[in-house]
Design a protein around this motif. Structure first.
Motif, PDB file in Angstrom:
ATOM      1  N   UNK B 164      12.626  -7.965  57.999  1.00 55.73           N
ATOM      2  CA  UNK B 164      14.092  -7.903  57.855  1.00 55.73           C
ATOM      3  C   UNK B 164      14.459  -6.584  57.169  1.00 55.73           C
ATOM      4  N   UNK B 165      14.490  -5.487  57.954  1.00 49.65           N
ATOM      5  CA  UNK B 165      14.747  -4.168  57.346  1.00 49.65           C
ATOM      6  C   UNK B 165      16.128  -4.080  56.709  1.00 49.65           C
ATOM      7  N   UNK B 166      17.093  -4.798  57.324  1.00 51.30           N
ATOM      8  CA  UNK B 166      18.442  -4.749  56.741  1.00 51.30           C
ATOM      9  C   UNK B 166      18.429  -5.311  55.320  1.00 51.30           C
ATOM     10  N   UNK B 167      17.719  -6.422  55.147  1.00 53.16           N
ATOM     11  CA  UNK B 167      17.643  -7.031  53.808  1.00 53.16           C
ATOM     12  C   UNK B 167      16.827  -6.160  52.856  1.00 53.16           C
ATOM     13  N   UNK B 168      15.707  -5.667  53.363  1.00 55.13           N
ATOM     14  CA  UNK B 168      14.857  -4.835  52.507  1.00 55.13           C
ATOM     15  C   UNK B 168      15.601  -3.568  52.084  1.00 55.13           C
ATOM     16  N   UNK B 169      16.443  -3.041  52.987  1.00 51.77           N
ATOM     17  CA  UNK B 169      17.229  -1.846  52.681  1.00 51.77           C
ATOM     18  C   UNK B 169      18.159  -2.092  51.504  1.00 51.77           C
ATOM     19  N   UNK B 170      18.758  -3.300  51.481  1.00 52.72           N
ATOM     20  CA  UNK B 170      19.631  -3.653  50.354  1.00 52.72           C
ATOM     21  C   UNK B 170      18.874  -3.628  49.039  1.00 52.72           C
ATOM     22  N   UNK B 205      15.515  -7.356  43.373  1.00 51.14           N
ATOM     23  CA  UNK B 205      15.287  -8.241  44.515  1.00 51.14           C
ATOM     24  C   UNK B 205      13.913  -7.952  45.135  1.00 51.14           C
ATOM     25  N   UNK B 206      12.880  -8.609  44.677  1.00 50.13           N
ATOM     26  CA  UNK B 206      11.542  -8.257  45.147  1.00 50.13           C
ATOM     27  C   UNK B 206      11.261  -8.727  46.573  1.00 50.13           C
ATOM     28  N   UNK B 207      10.193  -8.183  47.079  1.00 50.61           N
ATOM     29  CA  UNK B 207       9.736  -8.539  48.427  1.00 50.61           C
ATOM     30  C   UNK B 207       9.277  -9.995  48.466  1.00 50.61           C
ATOM     31  N   UNK B 208       9.526 -10.642  49.615  1.00 53.26           N
ATOM     32  CA  UNK B 208       9.026 -12.011  49.789  1.00 53.26           C
ATOM     33  C   UNK B 208       8.345 -12.118  51.142  1.00 53.26           C
ATOM     34  N   UNK B 209       7.209 -12.774  51.176  1.00 60.29           N
ATOM     35  CA  UNK B 209       6.502 -12.997  52.437  1.00 60.29           C
ATOM     36  C   UNK B 209       6.559 -14.489  52.729  1.00 60.29           C
ATOM     37  N   UNK B 212       5.044 -19.238  58.188  1.00 57.91           N
ATOM     38  CA  UNK B 212       5.055 -20.542  58.853  1.00 57.91           C
ATOM     39  C   UNK B 212       3.979 -20.490  59.935  1.00 57.91           C
ATOM     40  N   UNK B 213       3.815 -21.577  60.679  1.00 57.53           N
ATOM     41  CA  UNK B 213       2.726 -21.620  61.656  1.00 57.53           C
ATOM     42  C   UNK B 213       2.859 -20.563  62.748  1.00 57.53           C
ATOM     43  N   UNK B 214       4.112 -20.243  63.104  1.00 57.30           N
ATOM     44  CA  UNK B 214       4.287 -19.341  64.242  1.00 57.30           C
ATOM     45  C   UNK B 214       4.978 -18.029  63.900  1.00 57.30           C
ATOM     46  N   UNK B 215       5.222 -17.788  62.613  1.00 58.47           N
ATOM     47  CA  UNK B 215       5.925 -16.549  62.255  1.00 58.47           C
ATOM     48  C   UNK B 215       5.650 -16.160  60.805  1.00 58.47           C
ATOM     49  N   UNK B 216       5.499 -14.846  60.601  1.00 57.24           N
ATOM     50  CA  UNK B 216       5.454 -14.327  59.230  1.00 57.24           C
ATOM     51  C   UNK B 216       6.699 -13.468  59.050  1.00 57.24           C
ATOM     52  N   UNK B 217       7.442 -13.735  58.004  1.00 59.71           N
ATOM     53  CA  UNK B 217       8.646 -12.939  57.751  1.00 59.71           C
ATOM     54  C   UNK B 217       8.474 -12.147  56.469  1.00 59.71           C
ATOM     55  N   UNK B 218       8.877 -10.879  56.546  1.00 56.99           N
ATOM     56  CA  UNK B 218       8.892 -10.060  55.336  1.00 56.99           C
ATOM     57  C   UNK B 218      10.348  -9.740  55.042  1.00 56.99           C
ATOM     58  N   UNK B 219      10.797 -10.217  53.901  1.00 56.54           N
ATOM     59  CA  UNK B 219      12.211 -10.024  53.575  1.00 56.54           C
ATOM     60  C   UNK B 219      12.359  -9.907  52.060  1.00 56.54           C
ATOM     61  N   UNK B 220      13.580 -10.086  51.591  1.00 58.17           N
ATOM     62  CA  UNK B 220      13.789 -10.024  50.140  1.00 58.17           C
ATOM     63  C   UNK B 220      13.831 -11.444  49.576  1.00 58.17           C
ATOM     64  N   UNK B 223      17.214 -13.086  50.097  1.00 58.41           N
ATOM     65  CA  UNK B 223      17.435 -13.605  51.437  1.00 58.41           C
ATOM     66  C   UNK B 223      16.780 -14.979  51.576  1.00 58.41           C
ATOM     67  N   UNK B 224      15.543 -15.048  51.154  1.00 56.94           N
ATOM     68  CA  UNK B 224      14.826 -16.310  51.230  1.00 56.94           C
ATOM     69  C   UNK B 224      15.518 -17.366  50.354  1.00 56.94           C
TER      70      UNK B 224
END
Lengths: 125, 494
Positions: B164-170, B205-209, B212-220, B223-224
């Motif tokens: 989620x580059x938009x979130x990470x950008x924030x 707002x630190x990084x969050x990984x 789930x079984x079918x997806x890895x999300x990298x965001x803030x 956001x999570x």
């Protein structure tokens, strides 16, 4: 028509206001607090309890950089110690964050305005 | 940081004055390392003195300006609290990282490093491990941007990775921004941990990984948090009951009970705010969690990870309350045993004293009888009395002397006899009292030892008044008798 209530700055808005104030020139805490009040005609107030923790956070995030200066009165003993003043300066990352916040704010305002104008158009029709 | 010197008007160096005194008090409340305290103190001092300078221009006195400048800061304790929360961010966020370590290890597994972290993995993560490639090689970190690094990390898994580059950008993480990790090369899970740790220290707002079984999300984290925020009710009735010793029914009794109940509930909420990511709560200036007390319930709107921490804290408080209750119960049992033992010792001692007193009483009776008989004999012995033929003044005088001495001895013996009878009576009364206490239940024994019943209190008062000479023996005995009758009636009815 009812009197508009005095707006209160939320955390994100306070961040935008402080970053915007630092865009033009470095400032120290009290000057920021005074400018917030002056430029909003007294509508906004950033108390020390809100301002200084916010500045700490912005500094930790690398959005502002800080430097210390020793200040003295003109009439003070030249050998005596002055007091320390902390100056804040907008960093490159802070400038990017400010641009992003401004863009977000404008888009948000535009969207809300769309609703208001829509209401006004319907009312006049 | 740099330091330079400028000359400015209206600025005076620090001195021992009301501002310095207030700052002394304030930094004492900060509870932060000395260097941080000094920084905050210097900055606030500059704020206060600048404000005083501005106020002086309006024409008020310096003391009035100082008073107003300090008053504008608001409540000192609250101000210290907000400074403390802002300054402790890094430490608190390290705690969050510990709580999130499973997520990170899970991500590491998905990225093909189950061999490194396998012992720490749970069953859910094992499922993911089976889905992925196992390429345990490290990746280059030095002089890389976030965009390059995440692309490399993506190449180490078969599971789609959504960034989620938009979130990470924030939060200040841009694709073209250097990572600035001066170490090379590293396994992917270590890269995640280091980046997360760095974002905790540098950004709010630190990084969050999120795996789930079918997806890895990298965001803030924000956001999570926004995605998992829910409103939950935490029932704390049991905690309040344990900690106050009151039940909701007791609240009917009045305002004092309600105030105590409410204060305890507020105390629990404050503990939670203090221990669970303090700066995230709305009351602490944050925007991720809010709470409200409603009777015996705590309504909390917060992200899932904070709800979990709240539950942990409440569980800890419950365990603590149970332990306190067990300790109190043990202390009460010990007190009951001690009270029982004290009664047994008192009974034993009194019984011995009574046996001794009775023995002395028997002796005293005999002695008195002897003196009384002897007096009688002396009085009946009329030989040699005046008017008789064998009157001998010397002999008669000797007889009279002996009679007076014997009468004096008899009177003393009678006094001693009375004293001993009174003592025996008192000791018998004491034994009856102790017996009554021992017959009562253990709890009652303990209570009665601390709060004697009215009859015992009256008997003790009679003893004390008599000992002080404020009550004569006859009246005291009469009062004792009435009290004893009352005690007997009470025992009979029990």
């Amino acid at each position: 028509m009812p009197e508009p209530t005095t707006p209160k700055l939320k955390q994100e808005q306070a961040e935008l206001v402080v970053l915007a104030l630092l865009r033009d020139e470095p400032k120290y805490g009290y000057a920021i607090s005074r400018d917030v009040q002056a430029r909003s005609d007294g509508a906004f107030r950033l108390t020390p309890g809100a301002l200084y923790p916010l500045l700490t956070k912005l500094e930790k995030q690398g959005l502002v950089s800080a430097s210390w200066e020793e200040v003295k009165a003109d009439t003070a003993d030249p050998d005596a110690d002055g007091r320390r003043r902390k100056w804040y300066r907008l960093s490159a990352k802070g400038q990017r964050r400010l641009d992003q916040r401004i863009a977000d704010h404008r888009r948000f305002t535009q969207l809300i305005d769309g609703f208001i104008e829509g209401d006004a158009a319907r009312a006049s029709a | 940081m740099t330091s330079n010197t400028k000359s400015r008007a209206h600025v005076e160096p620090s001195a021992r004055d009301p501002i310095a005194s207030w700052l002394d008090v304030f930094v004492g409340l900060l509870n932060l390392p000395k260097e941080q305290q000094r920084t905050i103190r210097d900055e606030l001092e500059d704020h206060l003195r600048s404000r005083v300078d501005d106020l002086l221009i309006t024409g008020i006195t310096e003391s009035e300006a100082t008073r107003q400048a300090v008053a504008e800061l608001g409540d000192t304790a609250e101000l210290a609290k907000s400074f403390r929360a802002a300054s402790r961010t890094s430490h608190t966020r390290r705690l969050i990282m510990t709580a999130s370590i499973c997520t990170l290890l899970g991500a590491a597994t998905v990225l093909g490093f189950s061999t490194i972290t396998g012992t720490a993995l749970n069953a859910n993560h094992t499922t993911n491990a089976a889905m992925v490639s196992t390429k345990p090689e490290s990746i280059a970190v030095r002089d890389r941007t976030y965009g390059e690094l995440f692309a490399d990390l993506q190449s180490h898994t078969n599971t789609p990775v959504l960034i989620h580059w938009d979130r990470l950008g924030d939060a200040g993480i841009e694709p073209d921004e250097p990572v600035n990790l001066d170490v090379d090369p590293l396994p992917p899970h270590r890269v995640y941990m280091l980046i997360r740790e760095r974002t905790m220290d540098e950004w709010s707002d630190p990084l969050a990984v999120i795996e789930s079984d079918d997806l890895i999300e990298i965001t803030t984290q924000s956001h999570e948090d926004a995605r998992t925020t829910t409103l939950r009710t935490h029932d704390i009735r049991d905690l309040l009951t344990t900690r106050t010793g009151m039940t909701p029914a007791d609240l009917i009794d009045g305002n004092t009970s309600k105030t105590r109940w409410r204060a305890e509930a507020e105390g629990i909420f404050e503990t939670i705010v203090e221990l669970v990511e303090t700066e995230s709560w709305v009351i602490m200036g944050g925007d991720r969690a809010r709470g409200q007390l409603a009777g015996a319930s705590l309504l909390i709107e917060a992200p899932e990870r904070l709800h979990e921490r709240v539950e942990e804290i409440l569980t800890m408080l419950r365990v603590d309350a149970d332990e306190s209750r067990a300790l109190a119960r043990a202390a009460q049992e010990q007190a009951t045993t001690d009270a029982r033992k004290a009664l047994e010792i008192e009974m034993h001692d009194t019984d011995r004293a009574l046996t001794l007193a009775k023995s002395e009483l028997d002796d005293a009776k005999m002695r008195y009888a002897n003196y009384a008989a002897r007096c009688e004999r002396l009085m009946l012995n009329t030989s040699g009395m005046p008017g008789t033929r064998d009157f001998d003044p010397d002999e008669w005088e000797a007889k009279l002397v002996e009679l007076r001495r014997t009468e004096a001895d008899r009177d003393l013996a009678r006094q001693r006899l009375n004293d001993l009878m009174q003592r025996v009576s008192l000791l018998e009364l004491t034994i009856q009292r102790v017996q009554a206490r021992m017959m009562a239940s253990p709890a009652e024994s303990q209570t009665s030892a601390i709060n004697p019943d009215p009859v015992h209190l009256r008997l003790e008062t009679i003893d004390r008044l008599e000992a002080q000479g404020r009550l004569d023996a006859d009246r005291a005995n009469s009062m004792r008798q009435r009290a004893q009758e009352q005690l007997n009636r009470a025992n009979a009815g029990r």
